[in-house]
Scaffold this motif. Structure first.
Motif: not given
Length: 532
Positions: A70, A110-111, A36, A46, A33, A67-68, A97, A74
């Motif tokens: 939310d 989470p992002v 953000y 990533t 992650n 990756t990335d 992350g 997640m």
């Protein structure tokens, strides 16, 4: 013809041996992650996730790479991994992350996260729940957290967390207990922060990528990864490794041992046993154990790590010693200036410090007039003490009795004295503190208590030398009930070591004195005292 048949047979054998090397079921979830939305973005996670997923696949894992993510994505990835871990031989979770710890619990972020208070923490992923999911694997469970960046929500949490609660928002991550058959690898030590790195990968992930495919027992592989991080960062980042896997497991096969003739056989390797000894050293985790490892293996792979652990443990011991120097009973004399409807006032408190933590309770808990003091004393003697209480009767502002209030006292202690001032309140008050020295260091507390039970109603007071005598009631000049209460507080704490007695025994004696003009205590019994 025979040559072609022979080559075909060789390729088949190689293929079968490759399948056997990874015949077990290996699953992994790799999350990175970085993008953000509400806090500073991270450039490497990533890349870390993509590269870790690729190297794990080459080591026989079936990785889920994401990756990335939310919050929703997640949670879904974690649930999918929990199902995959059922019945697997090896399960590995890798996270790169932002993460944070609150009240000793680690959370992965989470992002899209927004964390204003402890309620918002429910939107994050708890690392201990991931650890529980890993336990479904049959042979080996691995949790890797390259997530010890500084907590981006720390200030917001400190401001908004339940007022008055003694919950700390600390840097880095908290150390988790490692269940049997589990390896937990952190990018840096508990309570410290890790570097995101300037290259494609973070320092920890770079070392992980370099060594995870090394042949050898999995414990040795992760020890080598940790040593690599230390060397890459020139000692500024020291990984934390918790090993509770005591068998042998080879992710990439055993190291090959070449047969050597006696003439070419090398001398014994002085570092041959360093890895095994380091495992037992880390399991012990004591200053003596790390010093012993350094003496035995001064030039081997874990020597620098041992030096770092020795320095950290020695520093912690020194800080603990400094903090404990303030332990004991302190008498705080507080003067509050006249302000609005509040007259000039004087207060005296007996405050107890134990293991570097100040805690004192006055009055009957939960009733008007009660108050609680809480706070941690730092190694340099500074402290921010939170005071919470319920208003007494006859409040000058006519607020209802029992209404809650709170403020802080900022303290500065040095040796056996100190000073303080109230903050977060409109009423200016200053405090002077003096540490009580035990009157009889060699006395047995049990004997003192036994003697005190024969006294009148367990009451204690301090009196001037010229007024000490046979203990009989006598007329006194110049003393007041409030003066005697102040002396009672100091002596009560000094004799018993119990700071609370100053808020229970002494007020009762003062109330009797206010009605009768007589004080009947352990060290003094007399009449004719002024009520004010």
């Amino acid at each position: 013809m025979r040559l072609s048949q022979y080559l075909t047979l060789c390729f088949l054998l190689l293929g079968f041996s490759s399948l056997n090397a990874h015949a077990d079921k290996r699953v992994a979830l790799v999350i990175g992650n970085g993008a953000y939305r509400n806090v500073p973005a991270l450039s490497n996670p990533t890349n870390d996730a993509a590269d870790v997923g690729a190297v794990l696949k080459r080591s026989g894992f079936d990785p889920i790479v994401a990756t990335d993510l939310d919050q929703s994505a997640m949670q879904e990835a974690v649930l999918r991994f929990a199902r995959e871990a059922r019945g697997a031989d090896v399960a590995l979770f890798y996270y790169s992350g932002h993460a944070l710890q609150f009240a000793g619990v680690n959370y992965l972020v989470p992002v899209d996260a927004v964390v204003r208070d402890e309620v918002d923490l429910r939107r994050l992923v708890r690392a201990d729940e991931i650890l529980a999911d890993l336990q479904q694997a049959k042979n080996l469970r691995i949790l890797v957290l390259d997530a010890c960046r500084d907590n981006p929500f720390a200030e917001e949490l400190r401001r908004n967390v339940g007022q008055g609660r003694s919950v700390t928002v600390s840097r880095g991550l908290a150390k988790m207990e490692s269940p049997d058959g589990t390896i937990i690898s952190y990018a840096t030590q508990a309570g410290r922060t890790a570097d995101d790195g300037d290259g494609r990968n973070s320092p920890y992930t770079s070392s992980f990528l370099e060594h995870i495919r090394d042949p050898g027992n999995v414990n040795s592989v992760f020890q080598t990864i940790s040593a690599g991080v230390y060397q890459r960062t020139k000692g500024t980042q020291v990984p934390e490794l918790s090993l509770s896997f005591f068998g042998e497991y080879y992710l990439n096969g055993k190291p090959e041992m070449a047969a050597l003739s006696p003439a070419t056989a090398p001398q014994a390797d002085p570092c041959a046993d360093a890895g095994d000894h380091w495992r037992s050293t880390e399991a012990l985790g004591t200053l003596a154990a790390f010093k012993d490892h350094l003496v035995r293996f001064p030039a081997c792979a874990f020597a620098d790590l041992a030096r770092s652990r020795i320095a950290a443990l020695a520093k912690s011991a020194d800080e603990a010693k400094q903090i404990s120097a303030f332990d004991g009973t302190w008498i705080g004399r507080e003067r509050c200036q006249a302000e609005g409807p509040f007259p000039e006032s004087y207060y005296q408190h007996a405050l107890r410090i134990k293991n570097g933590v100040l805690h004192a309770a006055f009055g009957d808990d939960g009733k008007p007039g009660s108050s609680i003091y809480d706070g941690k004393i730092e190694a340099d003697g500074s402290a921010s003490i939170r005071v919470r209480g319920l208003l007494p009767e006859n409040d000058p502002l006519r607020r209802p009795a029992g209404s809650p209030y709170q403020y802080k006292i900022v303290l500065a202690l040095k040796d056996a004295s100190g000073s303080g001032v109230r903050t977060e309140t409109s009423r200016p008050c200053q405090m002077e503190l003096t540490k009580l020295v035990p009157q009889s260091p060699g006395a047995n507390p049990a004997e003192i208590d036994a003697k005190r039970t024969n006294r009148h109603d367990d009451k204690t007071a301090v009196i001037p030398p010229e007024q000490r005598g046979d203990g009989k009631a006598r007329q006194t000049g110049g003393l007041t009930c409030s003066t005697m209460r102040g002396r009672c507080a100091a002596a009560c704490a000094g004799f018993t070591g119990n700071a609370n007695c100053a808020s229970t025994v002494c007020p009762r004696l003062e109330a009797e004195c206010m009605s009768s003009g007589c004080w009947h205590g352990r060290g003094f019994s007399g009449c004719g005292l002024a009520k004010r």
